[in-house]
Each structure stands twice: as structure tokens, then as C-alpha cells.
Design an enzyme around this catalytic site. Structure first.
Site, PDB file in Angstrom:
ATOM      1  N   LYS A   1       0.859  -1.186   0.000  1.00 42.58           N
ATOM      2  CA  LYS A   1       0.000   0.000   0.000  1.00 42.58           C
ATOM      3  C   LYS A   1       0.888   1.227   0.000  1.00 42.58           C
ATOM      4  O   LYS A   1       1.598   1.507   0.967  1.00 42.58           O
ATOM      5  CB  LYS A   1      -0.914   0.033   1.221  1.00 42.58           C
ATOM      6  CG  LYS A   1      -2.014   1.090   1.105  1.00 42.58           C
ATOM      7  CD  LYS A   1      -2.514   1.582   2.423  1.00 42.58           C
ATOM      8  CE  LYS A   1      -1.620   2.608   3.043  1.00 42.58           C
ATOM      9  NZ  LYS A   1      -1.510   3.879   2.240  1.00 42.58           N
TER      10      LYS A   1
ATOM     11  N   GLU B   1       9.725   1.593  10.862  1.00 40.94           N
ATOM     12  CA  GLU B   1      10.685   2.681  10.654  1.00 40.94           C
ATOM     13  C   GLU B   1       9.895   3.962  10.804  1.00 40.94           C
ATOM     14  O   GLU B   1       9.147   4.356   9.924  1.00 40.94           O
ATOM     15  CB  GLU B   1      11.338   2.550   9.270  1.00 40.94           C
ATOM     16  CG  GLU B   1      12.641   3.334   9.150  1.00 40.94           C
ATOM     17  CD  GLU B   1      12.415   4.748   8.668  1.00 40.94           C
ATOM     18  OE1 GLU B   1      12.399   5.657   9.535  1.00 40.94           O
ATOM     19  OE2 GLU B   1      12.251   4.947   7.459  1.00 40.94           O
TER      20      GLU B   1
ATOM     21  N   CYS C   1      13.105  11.273   7.335  1.00 43.45           N
ATOM     22  CA  CYS C   1      13.198  10.930   8.756  1.00 43.45           C
ATOM     23  C   CYS C   1      14.634  11.011   9.255  1.00 43.45           C
ATOM     24  O   CYS C   1      14.874  11.110  10.458  1.00 43.45           O
ATOM     25  CB  CYS C   1      12.619   9.544   9.003  1.00 43.45           C
ATOM     26  SG  CYS C   1      13.306   8.270   7.939  1.00 43.45           S
TER      27      CYS C   1
ATOM     28  N   GLU D   1       9.685  16.820  15.030  1.00 46.09           N
ATOM     29  CA  GLU D   1      10.200  16.443  13.718  1.00 46.09           C
ATOM     30  C   GLU D   1       9.668  17.459  12.718  1.00 46.09           C
ATOM     31  O   GLU D   1       8.465  17.538  12.472  1.00 46.09           O
ATOM     32  CB  GLU D   1       9.765  15.026  13.339  1.00 46.09           C
ATOM     33  CG  GLU D   1      10.390  14.554  12.041  1.00 46.09           C
ATOM     34  CD  GLU D   1      10.062  13.103  11.724  1.00 46.09           C
ATOM     35  OE1 GLU D   1      10.868  12.452  11.039  1.00 46.09           O
ATOM     36  OE2 GLU D   1       8.994  12.610  12.161  1.00 46.09           O
TER      37      GLU D   1
END
Length: 495
Positions: A186, A262, A296, A392
Site C-alpha cells: 500500500k 521505521e 526521517c 520532527e
């Protein structure tokens, strides 16, 4: 669709827009489609079939039906398929690069880099497929011989993010194919086109029907929810935000699924007083601005020793101000747009809150008016405790904070719930190892700003996730271990 460039239109027209289920591209049972936009213009460039729960289950049915035969396929055949796909992507590298630029926004130069990096996983795992060794030995008591076998874990759900459309797919599909697992893939609804083209290449490379099934849609939960609840699924691999990863792990617990996660990052970049500032500035720029900061692994906090912060900041800001935010297809583009308007708003809110908490904007700090979702490359001077140091950012924003001692830098770096990537700049080898021993991150770049490589294990600690992708460890995530005990024919005999 408003694309007028003939090459872009021809490429987009060549990409499958359906769902890949049991080797066939088909329409969604919902009868609906969803749109994909170019973030540099805000215009629709494609419409894809919108999968729902029925399509998700059909994809899982196909994966389950193909699993037994695929698991018995010789490793060399699986390796050959991966290598053919690698060669085919190399041949179509410009198509993949342009497609990523159109749907995600990154400049073509960066997109070409992702093609090389992402395709490398297919080559790497084509080589690992035939070298996934078990072991054998005689038990200490001498009565049994032990054989340890690695077997495919079974049908997998692979969920990829929008920021690296090719690399995140190959990093999961490559080891799954190598290990003998079937898949439901997906892709993110913002950037599904590259995945569609990649799946077509895997078909052309000889992957049997049902081994790779691709279902994209406007609702992620409509696809992943029913698949996760089915006891036939044996593994889920997810790359994305920590909150979503936590929810998936909770769902995975019901069927005791193997999980690879992750998740988010908050990477510190530490510049010590003895750093080579040429390396540090260039490394910091690469670590922050790769993929417009939408990674990331992006440097999220710049921890700079008080004795060099002025020179470092001046040089780093100059590099930011030299960037050219343009549509990625423009030859002069060195900074693409943010992926969508909501993401750009989130970045600007973080900057606004940082300033309200006492931060000082050194350059940028604003949305760029006009077409698309561009944000000005930004540097801020902040103090300890500023809220932006805990977030983040996922954009071209660099908060700079000072430190005085080595131990203070380590404590500041570790002051986060995340633990994915980190970067350290120092010319003192002993210091580098001291920091590496004490810093709580799965990845450390030593005097470099880009460390990702298919041959290296990628992953983090704490709330940055579980497991590793790439490297020799990558294929382990898709296998289970079986111990076979066999009576030793020489047991009890003496020489």
C-alpha cells in the site's frame, strides 16, 4: 489533468492507474478514484482507482494463494527476477526520476539520486537471496545434530510513505522477494504513481502473479484494517509517523505479527569546536536539505559549539540563501516544494511557535507565495528548551543551538523520544567513538551528512522503531528460524 508538457503527459499516460491483484490491473470495487497532485503547481496530474476493504481482502487472498509455491521457488530464480528488475529500472531511470519529481516535487537531480539509491536495494537483495545461510553443528552432548533453517515468514503487508516513493518500496519489496514472501503493498495516497510503475516493472521482470499485489486508496485504514485483522497475514512492515506505527503495533499484537517499524526521527547534528568547518557546513547542508528536509534522517537540531557557532551559522545561512526554490523539472531548481499545503502549514506553525518562544529567524521563515507549496529555506537561532527542538520538522528549517562541553552535547542530543539518525563533526577520532558509545541512535554519520546505503542496516531505537532495513539484516526481517534436531549417527561410539 492539466499537464501540457508532452514528455510528462506521455509518461503519466503510461503508468497503470488500477489495482494490481493476482497479476491483473483492475478497477476498484468502490467505483471511485482519487487524485494525485503536482505539489509544485497544485494541479491534478493523475487519477487512480480508489481501493476499499473488499479490494484489500482480494489482494490478501491472492498473496495467500501464491505463498506456498513462491516459497518453494529456488533462490536463484528469485534473485534473477530482482536483478532483471534492477536492470530494467536502470534503463528507465529518467522515467522514474521524472515521475517522482512530478508527484513528490523533489528536483530532478535529487530524483535521479533516489533512483540509484532505491534501485540498489533490488541489486543488493538479488545477491542476498542466494546467501541467506543457516547453520549446522553437533549438540554439546553429542546425541543430536542441529540444523537451523531460515524460512519465509509468509504473506506481508508493506506500507510505504510519500517522501521516497521508489526507495521505500524497493527497500521492502526487495528483501520480501528474496526471502520468498508474498506481499500486499500500500503506497501513500500522495505519491502512488512511482509504486504503480515499479510494480509494472516487477511484473515484466517475471514476478509470478499474486506475489506482489498493489492497492492504493484515499483511506489507509480501509486497506490496512481488514488485512491486519486476518490471521493469514504474518508480517507488517511500515514506514511513517510514530503515532501511526504505535497503532499498527497494537493491531499487530492481536495476531502476534512480525513487525518492522521505521518511524519518526529528530536527528541531532553536533559540530564540535575542532570540526573541519568545510566538512561540517557541507555535511549539515546535505543532512538538512536532502529531499527538502522531508526525510526521517534529516538533521533536525543543529548543536554547535559556542566557539564556532558564529562562523558555522554565517556559512550555513549563505548556502541556504543561495538555494533556488523552483519546480523540480526546472534545470535551475535546487529546492522543491513541500508535499502538500497541510504539511507546509505544519512547518510554518513550528517556526511561528519557535519564534514565540524566543527564537530568532536568521533567514527565511515564511511561505513562498505563488503556485505550489514552497517554503523558504530557514535558519533560526534558538535556546535550550525551545519547542522546535522536540519536534520532527520535515521541511527546510534548521534550528541552531549552542553547547559548551562534550557531555552537554551528548545530553542535548539524547533529549528526545526518537533515536534514528545522528551526525557528529569532529577531527578527534577518540571523541567520535566516545560520542558513538553514548548517543542513543541507530545511525551515526561521522563527518558526513548522508549515510544511507542498501548495504547498511537502516533503523532506529526508542520511538523511532523496530527492526532494520537493508544490509545483511534486511532479509532477516522476512524470515523465521526453524531448528531441526537429528539423531547423530555416531552418538555413543568411541574412537
Amino acid at each position: 489533468m492539466t499537464v501540457t508538457d508532452e514528455r510528462e503527459k506521455a509518461l503519466l499516460d503510461s503508468v497503470p492507474t488500477g489495482l494490481l491483484i493476482d497479476g491483473q490491473w483492475r478497477d476498484a470495487s468502490s467505483g471511485k478514484t482519487f487524485d494525485v497532485k503536482d505539489p509544485a503547481t497544485g494541479q491534478v496530474i493523475a487519477s487512480l482507482q480508489d481501493a476499499n476493504s473488499d479490494d484489500a481482502m482480494a489482494a490478501l487472498d491472492a498473496a495467500c494463494a501464491a505463498q506456498a509455491a513462491w516459497a518453494r521457488t529456488p533462490a536463484k530464480e528469485r534473485a534473477d527476477i530482482l536483478r532483471r528488475a534492477y536492470d530494467m529500472i536502470n534503463e528507465r531511470a529518467e522515467d522514474f526520476a521524472l515521475l517522482m519529481t512530478l508527484e513528490m516535487g523533489k528536483p530532478l537531480a535529487e530524483a535521479r539520486g533516489e533512483v540509484a539509491y532505491g534501485n540498489g536495494f533490488l541489486r543488493w537483495f538479488s545477491e542476498e537471496a542466494v546467501r541467506h545461510y543457516g547453520r549446522t553443528l553437533i549438540m554439546p552432548e553429542g546425541a543430536l545434530r542441529m540444523q537451523v533453517h531460515h524460512k519465509p515468514v509468509g504473506p506481508c503487508l508493506l506500507i510505504t510513505p510519500w517522501n521516497f516513493p521508489l526507495a521505500m518500496a524497493t527497500r521492502k519489496v526487495g528483501p520480501a522477494v528474496a526471502a520468498g514472501c508474498t506481499m500486499v503493498l500500500k503506497a501513500a495516497k500522495l505519491t502512488p504513481l512511482t509504486t504503480q510503475l515499479f510494480a509494472q516493472v516487477m511484473q515484466e521482470a517475471g514476478l509470478p502473479k499474486g506475489v506482489l499485489n498493489v492497492v492504493s486508496g484515499s483511506s489507509a485504514s480501509a486497506i490496512s484494517g481488514p488485512i491486519m485483522q486476518d490471521p493469514r497475514l504474518r508480517k507488517v512492515s511500515f514506514t511513517g509517523s510514530t503515532p501511526v506505527g504505535v497503532k499498527l503495533m497494537k493491531d499487530a499484537a492481536d495476531n502476534v505479527l512480525r513487525t518492522s517499524m521505521e518511524l519518526g526521527g529528530n536527528a541531532p547534528l553536533i559540530v564540535f569546536e575542532d570540526a573541519d568547518l568545510d566538512k561540517a557546513v557541507d555535511g549539515a547542508f546535505a543532512a538538512k536539505l536532502r529531499n527538502m528536509g522531508e526525510a526521517c534522517t534529516a538533521a533536525n537540531r543543529f548543536l554547535v559549539h559556542e566557539s564556532v557557532v558564529e562562523e558555522f551559522t554565517q556559512r550555513f545561512v549563505a548556502k541556504l540563501e543561495a538555494l533556488k526554490p523552483l519546480r523540480g523539472t526546472d534545470p535551475e531548481s535546487t529546492l522543491g516544494p513541500i508535499v502538500d499545503e497541510g504539511a507546509r502549514d505544519d512547518i510554518h506553525e513550528l517556526v511561528t511557535r519557535a519564534v514565540e518562544a524566543g527564537g530568532e529567524i536568521l533567514t527565511g521563515g515564511e511561505k513562498i507565495e505563488g503556485d505550489g507549496y514552497f517554503y523558504a529555506p530557514t535558519a533560526l537561532k534558538v535556546q535550550k528548551g525551545n519547542p522546535i527542538l522536540q519536534e520532527e520538522i520535515f521541511g527546510p528549517v534548521a534550528p541552531i543551538v549552542t553547547f559548551s562541553t562534550e557531555q552537554e552535547a551528548i545530553e542535548m542530543a539524547n533529549d528526545t523520544v526518537y533515536g534514528l539518525a545522528s551526525y557528529v563533526f569532529t577531527e578527534d577520532a577518540a571523541r567520535m567513538y566516545r560520542v558513538a558509545e553514548q548517543i542513543d541512535f541507530g545511525i551515526l554519520g561521522a563527518n558526513v551528512g548522508v549515510v544511507s546505503n542498501p548495504a547498511a542496516p537502516f533503523g532506529g531505537v526508542k520511538q523511532s522503531g523496530l527492526g532494520r532495513e537493508g544490509g545483511a539484516e534486511g532479509i532477516e526481517e522476512y524470515t523465521t528460524v526453524q531448528y531441526v534436531g537429528i539423531p547423530d549417527p555416531f552418538a555413543g561410539q568411541k574412537a
